[in-house]
Write a protein that holds these residues in place. Structure first.
Motif, short mmCIF file in Angstrom:
data_model
loop_
_atom_site.label_atom_id
_atom_site.label_comp_id
_atom_site.label_asym_id
_atom_site.label_seq_id
_atom_site.Cartn_x
_atom_site.Cartn_y
_atom_site.Cartn_z
N VAL A 145 1.01 -1.26 0.08
CA VAL A 145 0.11 0.19 0.15
C VAL A 145 1.03 1.23 -0.01
N SER A 146 1.98 1.29 0.83
CA SER A 146 2.85 2.36 0.86
C SER A 146 3.51 2.64 -0.70
N SER B 230 -3.34 5.57 6.92
CA SER B 230 -3.73 4.10 6.85
C SER B 230 -4.05 3.73 5.81
N ALA B 231 -3.77 2.16 5.49
CA ALA B 231 -3.98 1.48 4.29
C ALA B 231 -5.27 1.62 3.60
N LYS C 102 -1.23 -8.54 -6.65
CA LYS C 102 -1.41 -8.25 -8.11
C LYS C 102 -2.42 -7.33 -8.51
N LEU C 103 -3.44 -7.06 -7.45
CA LEU C 103 -4.47 -6.03 -7.80
C LEU C 103 -3.79 -4.65 -7.74
N LEU C 104 -2.89 -4.55 -6.86
CA LEU C 104 -2.20 -3.16 -6.66
C LEU C 104 -1.12 -2.97 -7.95
N GLU C 105 -0.63 -4.16 -8.19
CA GLU C 105 0.18 -3.94 -9.20
C GLU C 105 -0.35 -3.47 -10.47
N LEU D 64 -0.13 7.95 -5.99
CA LEU D 64 -0.98 8.92 -6.33
C LEU D 64 -0.47 10.22 -6.15
N PRO D 65 -1.28 11.40 -6.75
CA PRO D 65 -0.55 12.84 -6.69
C PRO D 65 -0.70 12.97 -5.00
#
Lengths: 93, 185
Positions: free
Chosen positions: A25-26, A44-45, B146-149, A32-33
């Motif tokens: 997530v990080s 948070s995630a 995989k989704l985040l990728e 992200l802009p």
């Protein structure tokens, strides 16, 4: 039946540790802009995922608006005679 | 620009990953920021738009045709390396609108009944990840990593699409206003 299905989904996702989730997530956060993420440490995630969804939706909306604009321009622009000019402008950007 | 600093970080991390996994080709997300990539995309998009224009559709469907042409051209630029691009290329208009209607009906039902039970069990992250999976084409059943990728690549591609479409509409509007040079004889 549905509870079994959702439990199996949870057990397969628990193989991914929370640390891995936060790590992934990080990384996403860097895409992200910056304007959307206030402070880099305390986000948070779930918030990053929410921001990601919002960002994708806004990109979709922008693309829709641009499609509408291009659609109008297509109807009114005489593209056959200015073909070379368009391509030249595109390549010179 | 801030993004260019992070590009190196992302690229180096991708290099690490490539060494760890032998046969797997990871899509490079930084290519969407290349000027050359955007120019290629713009040319392809222009060609596709000419076809849309030749089809002479009436207004509401012309905008949709433009959007679909832009998405198809974007998906082709991915060269089959990502799931979202393959999903776009393999879906047809009719399927899309029918699927959208089904999804809208299903989400309406979920929201009205039994929503309180659904919210307690999956944690917030899983819920958000599911929403994300619905936004990125073809990524509903993917694992979290995989989704985040796919999401990262999809976002970078969408950004390029927006930049290219903006530039193209600027050019077309400046030509339309009569200030364009006449073509060489």
């Amino acid at each position: 039946m549905s509870s079994r299905r959702s439990r199996s989904r949870q057990s397969s996702s628990s193989r991914i540790t929370e640390e891995q989730i936060n790590d992934l997530v990080s990384k996403l956060q860097t895409i992200l802009p910056e304007a959307r993420i206030r402070s880099n440490d305390r986000v948070s995630a779930a918030k990053v995922l929410q921001e990601t969804c919002n960002y994708i939706k806004s990109l979709h909306r922008e693309a829709d608006d641009l499609s509408e604009r291009l659609s109008e321009l297509l109807a009114t622009t005489d593209m056959s005679s200015s073909q070379a000019a368009i391509i030249r402008s595109l390549l010179m950007q | 620009m801030v993004i260019s600093n992070l590009e190196g970080e992302i690229a180096s991390k991708e290099g690490e990953r490539k060494r760890k996994r032998k046969g797997e080709v990871r899509p490079s997300q930084s290519k969407w920021r290349l000027d050359s990539e955007q120019k290629t995309y713009s040319s392809k998009l222009l060609e596709a738009l000419r076809c849309v224009r030749a089809g002479a559709p009436a207004e509401p469907s012309r905008t949709r045709a433009v959007r679909e042409a832009a998405n198809r051209a974007l998906a082709m630029a991915a060269r089959g390396q990502t799931r979202w691009s393959r999903a776009i290329l393999s879906s047809r208009t009719l399927k899309l609108t029918a699927a959208k209607r089904r999804r809208a009906a299903a989400s309406r039902l979920k929201r009205s009944g039994g929503a309180s039970q659904e919210k307690k069990r999956p944690p917030a992250i899983q819920r958000k990840a599911r929403v994300l999976g619905k936004l990125v084409p073809g990524c509903r059943q993917l694992s979290f990593p995989k989704l985040l990728e796919e999401t990262s690549d999809y976002i970078a591609a969408l950004e390029m699409q927006v930049r290219a479409m903006s530039a193209l509409s600027e050019i077309l509007s400046s030509i339309g206003s009569g200030s364009g040079a006449p073509p060489p004889a």
